[in-house]
Design a protein around this motif. Structure first.
Motif, PDB file in Angstrom:
ATOM      1  N   PRO A  90       4.848  -4.946   6.524  1.00 45.11           N
ATOM      2  CA  PRO A  90       3.571  -4.503   5.764  1.00 45.11           C
ATOM      3  C   PRO A  90       3.699  -4.846   4.589  1.00 45.11           C
ATOM      4  CG  PRO A  90       5.002  -2.863   7.008  1.00 45.11           C
ATOM      5  CD  PRO A  90       5.794  -4.060   7.023  1.00 45.11           C
ATOM      6  N   LEU A  91       2.577  -5.254   3.760  1.00 46.83           N
ATOM      7  CA  LEU A  91       2.393  -5.755   2.398  1.00 46.83           C
ATOM      8  C   LEU A  91       1.714  -4.637   1.630  1.00 46.83           C
ATOM      9  CD1 LEU A  91       1.153  -9.320   3.567  1.00 46.83           C
ATOM     10  CD2 LEU A  91       3.486  -8.730   2.371  1.00 46.83           C
ATOM     11  N   TRP A  92       0.532  -4.775   1.306  1.00 47.88           N
ATOM     12  CA  TRP A  92      -0.225  -3.821   0.272  1.00 47.88           C
ATOM     13  C   TRP A  92      -1.550  -3.138   0.895  1.00 47.88           C
ATOM     14  CZ3 TRP A  92       0.680  -9.063  -0.722  1.00 47.88           C
ATOM     15  CH2 TRP A  92       2.120  -9.260  -1.374  1.00 47.88           C
ATOM     16  N   LYS A  93      -1.643  -3.015   2.245  1.00 49.91           N
ATOM     17  CA  LYS A  93      -2.847  -2.498   2.895  1.00 49.91           C
ATOM     18  C   LYS A  93      -3.183  -1.100   2.340  1.00 49.91           C
ATOM     19  CE  LYS A  93      -5.107  -1.378   7.072  1.00 49.91           C
ATOM     20  NZ  LYS A  93      -4.984  -1.274   8.829  1.00 49.91           N
ATOM     21  N   GLY A  94      -4.447  -1.135   2.005  1.00 46.55           N
ATOM     22  CA  GLY A  94      -4.549   0.245   1.177  1.00 46.55           C
ATOM     23  C   GLY A  94      -4.402   0.681  -0.478  1.00 46.55           C
TER      24      GLY A  94
END
Length: 423
Positions: free
Chosen positions: A84-88
């Motif tokens: 996961p990165l920075w979604k949302g």
């Protein structure tokens, strides 16, 4: 000369070049496929799903993000990565690489995210990202950005940047298409709602007016008839035709109102589709029309095989009653009257028709034929309200079909209709 024909040393030297060429071909084929997919996308979500996967595949990256510009912020709307990165999340335009790419309207190539002043290093420390590339979606007034990330130190080459920017440019066109498509759908929906509301109001008005007119008409007609029956002997000779005219016109008005009510109900009446035997239906209608015809009329009716269709039997009966009764009516004065009812094929589509050798009409006025209260013959020559063919057209159209007429004055008429693919 092929690679296999080269010396071992030359083969070793040629392999990377051959591999790069094949990879370019694969990337171009993949880009063409993505362009086709984006051309069919009808929502932003669909675009993001396509682009996030394509960005990784075209560049061989370990992650990809789809960033949207939200006024002075970058919104990381979608991602596809090994972690996961920075979604949302949202970040100021001035605090992230995607913002830099949009504000500078150019690609950002960063081989080392911890050695570039444009990168907020603290945001990247918890992630797998070591290298990255970011391109704006549209170079004029960018509306977003596409980012790709690598878990090892990697400096994207010109080929990778070209593919990524081509993807971003195509994405921009797809997003604009979705915006235009959405606006058109909204306009169509709004227009449809307005038309539906107007039709409902018109039908309600027609029904109310028709319903309210029936009572006074019946009273006028009834009192005139009672007066003629009870006091007919005392009515002056010149007065009796006047009363008879009143009765005749009230009867005609009542028939017109009944037709108008029937016409207004057609839109509200649900279609109950099932298999209908048109042969049986027409046989009953022709028998009834013969019984109602003037005594002594010579009427030759030829009925060909009509087969079955899928439709609402009561509504289809109304179509055939109106067309066949018109054929009986407009052939008065012909000896013999000839009426043909049959079926033919127009490609794969069945077409039913009613043909007669009656009065016919001028095709210059065919546009008025299916209008409500439109008549091409005088009421003195042929009785009727001018609503029957409007009802026929409405029923045929509700079945998904079409109706048309062919005629010439004094040479009869042919009415042909289809009932759509479901027939």
């Amino acid at each position: 000369m092929t690679v296999a024909q080269l010396s071992p040393q030359s083969q070793v030297a040629a392999l990377p070049q051959t591999w790069d060429l094949e990879r370019r071909h694969q990337s171009m084929r993949r880009l063409v496929d993505v362009v086709q997919q984006l051309s069919l996308a009808r929502s932003l979500e669909a675009i993001m799903d396509i682009v996030r996967v394509a960005a990784r595949e075209l560049t061989g990256a370990d992650g990809a993000t789809f960033v949207l510009r939200d006024r002075d912020q970058c919104y990381y709307a979608e991602e596809y990565a090994i972690q996961p990165l920075w979604k949302g999340q949202r970040f100021p335009l001035t605090a992230c690489v995607s913002g830099w790419a949009m504000m500078s309207r150019q690609a950002a190539v960063i081989p080392d995210v911890f050695d570039d002043p444009r990168v907020p290093a603290d945001a990247y420390r918890p992630t797998f990202v070591k290298s990255m590339a970011m391109v704006p979606i549209r170079t004029e007034a960018p509306i977003g950005a596409i980012g790709t990330y690598w878990a090892v130190h990697h400096e994207p080459g010109q080929d990778e940047l070209t593919l990524l920017q081509a993807l971003a440019n195509t994405t921009s066109v797809a997003m604009e298409n979705v915006r235009v498509w959405s606006e058109l759908e909204d306009r169509v929906d709004q227009r449809t709602r307005e038309l539906d509301a107007a039709n409902r109001e018109l039908e309600s008005f027609s029904y109310s007016i028709s319903h309210d007119l029936r009572a006074p008409l019946r009273a006028i007609q009834g009192f005139c008839q009672i007066y003629l029956e009870d006091h007919g002997d005392t009515v002056p000779v010149e007065g009796r035709p006047i009363l008879e005219t009143v009765v005749s016109n009230t009867e005609r008005m009542s028939a017109l109102i009944e037709d108008l009510l029937r016409f207004s109900k057609l839109s509200r009446q649900p279609l109950e589709r099932h298999t209908v035997s048109l042969d049986d239906l027409v046989r009953r209608i022709v028998s009834a029309q013969r019984a109602a015809a003037e005594p002594g009329r010579e009427i030759d009716v030829a009925v060909g095989p009509l087969g079955q269709c899928e439709g609402d039997s009561s509504l289809l009966e109304q179509v055939l009653v109106n067309l066949i009764s018109n054929a009986f009516k407009f052939t008065r004065g012909r000896t013999p009257a000839r009426i043909e009812i049959g079926r033919r094929s127009d490609g794969d589509e069945p077409v039913w028709f009613v043909r007669d050798n009656g009065a016919g009409f001028d095709m210059r006025y065919a546009g008025r034929l299916f209008g409500v209260f439109q008549r091409l013959h005088s009421a003195e020559a042929f009785e009727g309200t001018g609503v029957g063919l409007s009802i026929v057209q409405r029923i045929v159209q509700r079945h998904g079909g079409q109706i048309r007429a062919e005629s010439a004055p004094g040479e009869g008429a042919t009415f042909s209709f289809t009932l759509g693919q479901g027939s």
